[in-house]
Design an enzyme around this catalytic site. Structure first.
Site, PDB file in Angstrom:
ATOM      1  N   ASP A  27     140.854   0.496  57.900  1.00 28.79           N
ATOM      2  CA  ASP A  27     140.386  -0.295  56.767  1.00 28.79           C
ATOM      3  C   ASP A  27     141.203  -1.585  56.766  1.00 28.79           C
ATOM      4  O   ASP A  27     142.240  -1.683  57.448  1.00 28.79           O
ATOM      5  CB  ASP A  27     140.590   0.506  55.484  1.00 28.79           C
ATOM      6  CG  ASP A  27     140.335  -0.320  54.240  1.00 28.79           C
ATOM      7  OD1 ASP A  27     139.241  -0.894  54.136  1.00 28.79           O
ATOM      8  OD2 ASP A  27     141.229  -0.388  53.388  1.00 28.79           O
ATOM      9  N   ASP A  60     141.678  -4.290  53.553  1.00 29.91           N
ATOM     10  CA  ASP A  60     142.397  -4.570  52.304  1.00 29.91           C
ATOM     11  C   ASP A  60     143.152  -3.330  51.828  1.00 29.91           C
ATOM     12  O   ASP A  60     142.564  -2.253  51.658  1.00 29.91           O
ATOM     13  CB  ASP A  60     141.412  -5.014  51.221  1.00 29.91           C
ATOM     14  CG  ASP A  60     140.776  -6.354  51.545  1.00 29.91           C
ATOM     15  OD1 ASP A  60     141.483  -7.370  51.496  1.00 29.91           O
ATOM     16  OD2 ASP A  60     139.575  -6.383  51.859  1.00 29.91           O
TER      17      ASP A  60
END
Length: 228
Positions: free
Chosen positions: A19, A21
């Site tokens: 991922d 953020d």
């Protein structure tokens, strides 16, 4: 047996799916500034929903608010433009740049709920370069926790998701990794409160390293585990 040994001892992986953020970089300050300003237009106290915006597409977050007369697609686009303009405070998670720099090209991917333009902007602000496989909001019909994003990333790298390991920070992304059949590691650098999770949990990447085995597969090593 420690958390790390339970998941990784003697185990290797074809690739790592990250991922963005909250996992490779922190954009929480900038994102919450933008969403707070946006919510004020509708008389909404952003503190009532900010915890839920992380890890999912902006359009899904807007839809969940059920604001009368609001076009979620248009509002999400406006929010994205504002987020592209505001990257003050965006920075890499400690150790993230060093960790990904040890990974061979084609053996890792970024899988983010952010639109591509925003993702590229934030990566640049954090001093990170996108890998060759870079899955963004435009690439998938449904956002996390749907597993399609991680399945697509693994497929583009040439493997299946269950042969990869997913690094995540948010509940929606963790569920997406689980649904894809991948083992999950949780990064907690941006968490303000403890997360109840069965997955190995690390504050950042400073205790983590990756090595290439003679058979070409990746093995992740850790000096220690820490759960917060």
């Amino acid at each position: 047996m420690t958390q790390f040994e339970a998941l990784f001892d003697g185990r290797s992986f074809a690739a790592i799916l990250f991922d963005m953020d909250g996992t490779l970089l922190s954009s929480i300050e900038a994102a919450e500034r933008v969403w707070t300003r946006w919510a004020a237009q509708f008389g909404i106290d952003a503190r009532t929903f900010l915890h839920g915006i992380h890890g999912q597409r902006a359009v899904d977050s807007v839809r969940q608010l059920n604001i009368p007369g609001v076009d979620p697609v248009a509002e999400a686009h406006a929010i994205t433009l504002a987020e592209i303009e505001d990257v003050e405070g965006v920075h890499p998670i400690p150790g993230a740049r060093e960790f990904v720099s040890t990974l061979p090209e084609g053996r890792w991917a970024i899988v983010t709920s952010a639109p591509r333009a925003l993702a590229v902007r934030r990566l640049a602000a954090a001093g990170l370069k996108p890998p060759s496989v870079f899955i963004t909001a435009e690439d998938i019909p449904r956002g996390k926790p749907d597993p399609a994003c991680y399945q697509l990333a693994a497929r583009q790298l040439g493997w299946t998701a269950d042969d990869c390991v997913v690094f995540e920070d948010a509940a929606a992304g963790i569920r997406a990794g689980e649904a894809a059949g991948a083992p999950v590691v949780v990064i907690t650098a941006t968490h303000q409160r403890p997360m109840d999770t069965r997955h190995p949990t690390y504050v950042d990447y400073n205790a983590l390293g990756a090595t290439i085995r003679p058979d070409g597969r990746l093995q992740i090593r850790s000096q220690s585990t820490r759960k917060i």
